[in-house]
Scaffold this active site. Structure first.
Site, PDB file in Angstrom:
ATOM      1  N   GLY A 107      36.906  29.417  42.089  1.00 28.14           N
ATOM      2  CA  GLY A 107      36.665  30.410  41.041  1.00 28.14           C
ATOM      3  C   GLY A 107      36.657  29.872  39.622  1.00 28.14           C
ATOM      4  CG  ASP A 153      39.204  32.905  39.562  1.00 26.00           C
ATOM      5  OD1 ASP A 153      40.453  32.921  39.702  1.00 26.00           O
ATOM      6  OD2 ASP A 153      38.424  33.051  40.525  1.00 26.00           O
ATOM      7  CG  ASP A 192      44.976  40.705  41.457  1.00 29.28           C
ATOM      8  OD1 ASP A 192      45.459  41.680  40.858  1.00 29.28           O
ATOM      9  OD2 ASP A 192      44.410  40.811  42.562  1.00 29.28           O
ATOM     10  CE  LYS A 232      41.351  42.359  39.347  1.00 32.06           C
ATOM     11  NZ  LYS A 232      41.241  42.665  40.780  1.00 32.06           N
ATOM     12  CG  PHE A 239      36.798  42.889  43.570  1.00 30.36           C
ATOM     13  CD1 PHE A 239      37.880  42.166  44.068  1.00 30.36           C
ATOM     14  CD2 PHE A 239      35.520  42.380  43.754  1.00 30.36           C
ATOM     15  CE1 PHE A 239      37.685  40.967  44.736  1.00 30.36           C
ATOM     16  CE2 PHE A 239      35.324  41.178  44.420  1.00 30.36           C
ATOM     17  CZ  PHE A 239      36.415  40.476  44.906  1.00 30.36           C
ATOM     18  CB  VAL A 240      35.638  41.226  37.844  1.00 29.64           C
ATOM     19  CG1 VAL A 240      35.985  42.450  37.018  1.00 29.64           C
ATOM     20  CG2 VAL A 240      36.826  40.273  37.936  1.00 29.64           C
ATOM     21  CG  ASP A 300      34.200  34.749  46.072  1.00 29.71           C
ATOM     22  OD1 ASP A 300      35.310  34.708  45.485  1.00 29.71           O
ATOM     23  OD2 ASP A 300      34.090  34.894  47.302  1.00 29.71           O
ATOM     24  NE  ARG A 353      32.580  30.897  44.897  1.00 31.35           N
ATOM     25  CZ  ARG A 353      33.849  31.286  45.018  1.00 31.35           C
ATOM     26  NH1 ARG A 353      34.527  31.636  43.943  1.00 31.35           N
ATOM     27  NH2 ARG A 353      34.427  31.345  46.200  1.00 31.35           N
TER      28      ARG A 353
HETATM   29  P1  5GP Z   1      46.661  36.430  42.735  1.00 27.15           P
HETATM   30  O1  5GP Z   1      47.340  35.410  43.592  1.00 27.15           O
HETATM   31  O2  5GP Z   1      46.973  36.312  41.265  1.00 27.15           O
HETATM   32  O3  5GP Z   1      46.852  37.826  43.242  1.00 27.15           O
HETATM   33  O4  5GP Z   1      45.124  36.223  42.920  1.00 27.15           O
HETATM   34  C1  5GP Z   1      44.460  35.201  42.334  1.00 27.15           C
HETATM   35  C2  5GP Z   1      43.184  34.907  43.092  1.00 27.15           C
HETATM   36  O5  5GP Z   1      42.666  36.071  43.762  1.00 27.15           O
HETATM   37  C3  5GP Z   1      42.134  34.472  42.124  1.00 27.15           C
HETATM   38  O6  5GP Z   1      42.117  33.053  42.008  1.00 27.15           O
HETATM   39  C4  5GP Z   1      40.858  34.994  42.758  1.00 27.15           C
HETATM   40  O7  5GP Z   1      40.345  34.017  43.624  1.00 27.15           O
HETATM   41  C5  5GP Z   1      41.286  36.193  43.568  1.00 27.15           C
HETATM   42  N1  5GP Z   1      41.027  37.475  42.863  1.00 27.15           N
HETATM   43  C6  5GP Z   1      41.927  38.336  42.358  1.00 27.15           C
HETATM   44  N2  5GP Z   1      41.337  39.379  41.761  1.00 27.15           N
HETATM   45  C7  5GP Z   1      40.003  39.191  41.906  1.00 27.15           C
HETATM   46  C8  5GP Z   1      38.833  39.942  41.475  1.00 27.15           C
HETATM   47  O8  5GP Z   1      38.861  40.989  40.831  1.00 27.15           O
HETATM   48  N3  5GP Z   1      37.633  39.409  41.827  1.00 27.15           N
HETATM   49  C9  5GP Z   1      37.506  38.248  42.529  1.00 27.15           C
HETATM   50  N4  5GP Z   1      36.285  37.831  42.805  1.00 27.15           N
HETATM   51  N5  5GP Z   1      38.582  37.510  42.925  1.00 27.15           N
HETATM   52  C10 5GP Z   1      39.813  37.981  42.612  1.00 27.15           C
HETATM   53 MG    MG Z   2      40.852  31.742  43.178  1.00 21.32          MG
END
Ligand code: 5GP
Ligand code: MG
Length: 182
Positions: free
Chosen positions: A38, A93, A96, A124, A145-146, A152, A158
């Site tokens: 990402g 990227d 979340d 987010k 969700f972006v 992706d 991407r």
């Molecule tokens: P976390 O571990 O912070 O919950 O998630 C991080 C990873 O989840 C990011 O590196 C990404 O790959 C994926 N992710 C989280 N939210 C989104 C979103 O809105 N869109 C996309 N495409 N990937 C996301």
């Molecule tokens: Mg990622």
């Protein structure tokens, strides 16, 4: 698709991020570690704005099994450079829940770097499930969700030069196309 951040906004954001990174590290050597896949766009755009002695490496972390629901987090550090004694900046990227960054930071700390900081393109709002926050956040976004600029959905989108939100029509078109491919 609903555009959340256009090319100009992204370019301005990355320039601000580069300025913050320069403020923090000055002329000190830095190792930037991009979380694959990402962060590819951000990584490529950011490193071109930095002029200190720079090493660029990647680490693979995947928590999403292609779609929108998270799976088991998997980290593959085989492509990582040696970071012992170095200042490391992890680039991802999106922040979340934050679990990916927490896990990666813990892993890197175990490799005796001089310092570890984290930078993300997107955070987010209100979704965090950990105490940690990134040292550098380029944009705060609402809980949607972006895709695009590295992010992706089922391994596609991407390459979009902007960050957008897939709407119901986009998802329907995506499903139909995927069905036709089978
Ligand atoms: P976390 O571990 O912070 O919950 O998630 C991080 C990873 O989840 C990011 O590196 C990404 O790959 C994926 N992710 C989280 N939210 C989104 C979103 O809105 N869109 C996309 N495409 N990937 C996301
Ligand atoms: Mg990622």
């Amino acid at each position: 698709m609903k555009v959340l951040l256009n090319e100009q906004q992204l370019a301005n954001g990355v320039r601000r991020l580069a300025d913050d990174v320069k403020q923090t590290y000055g002329d000190q050597p830095l190792t930037i570690l991009g979380v694959m896949t990402g962060s590819v766009m951000l990584l490529a755009d950011l490193v071109r704005l930095l002029a200190m002695p720079l090493r660029v490496g990647v680490v693979q972390a995947s928590s999403y099994r292609g779609g929108m629901t998270p799976g088991q987090l998997h980290v593959d550090s085989r492509l990582m450079p040696d970071i012992a004694g170095r200042d490391v900046l992890i680039i991802d990227d999106i922040f979340d829940t934050g679990r990916t960054m927490v896990k990666l930071s813990e892993l890197l700390h175990s490799m005796q770097p001089r310092s570890v900081r984290t930078a993300v393109l997107l955070l987010k709002d209100g979704c965090q499930k950990v105490e940690m926050r990134p040292d550098f956040v380029t944009f705060n976004i609402p809980d949607e969700f972006v895709v695009g600029y590295g992010l992706d959905y089922e391994d596609e989108y991407r390459n979009l030069p902007y960050v957008g939100v897939l709407e119901e029509e986009d998802l329907q078109r995506h499903r139909l196309r995927r069905q036709a491919e089978r």
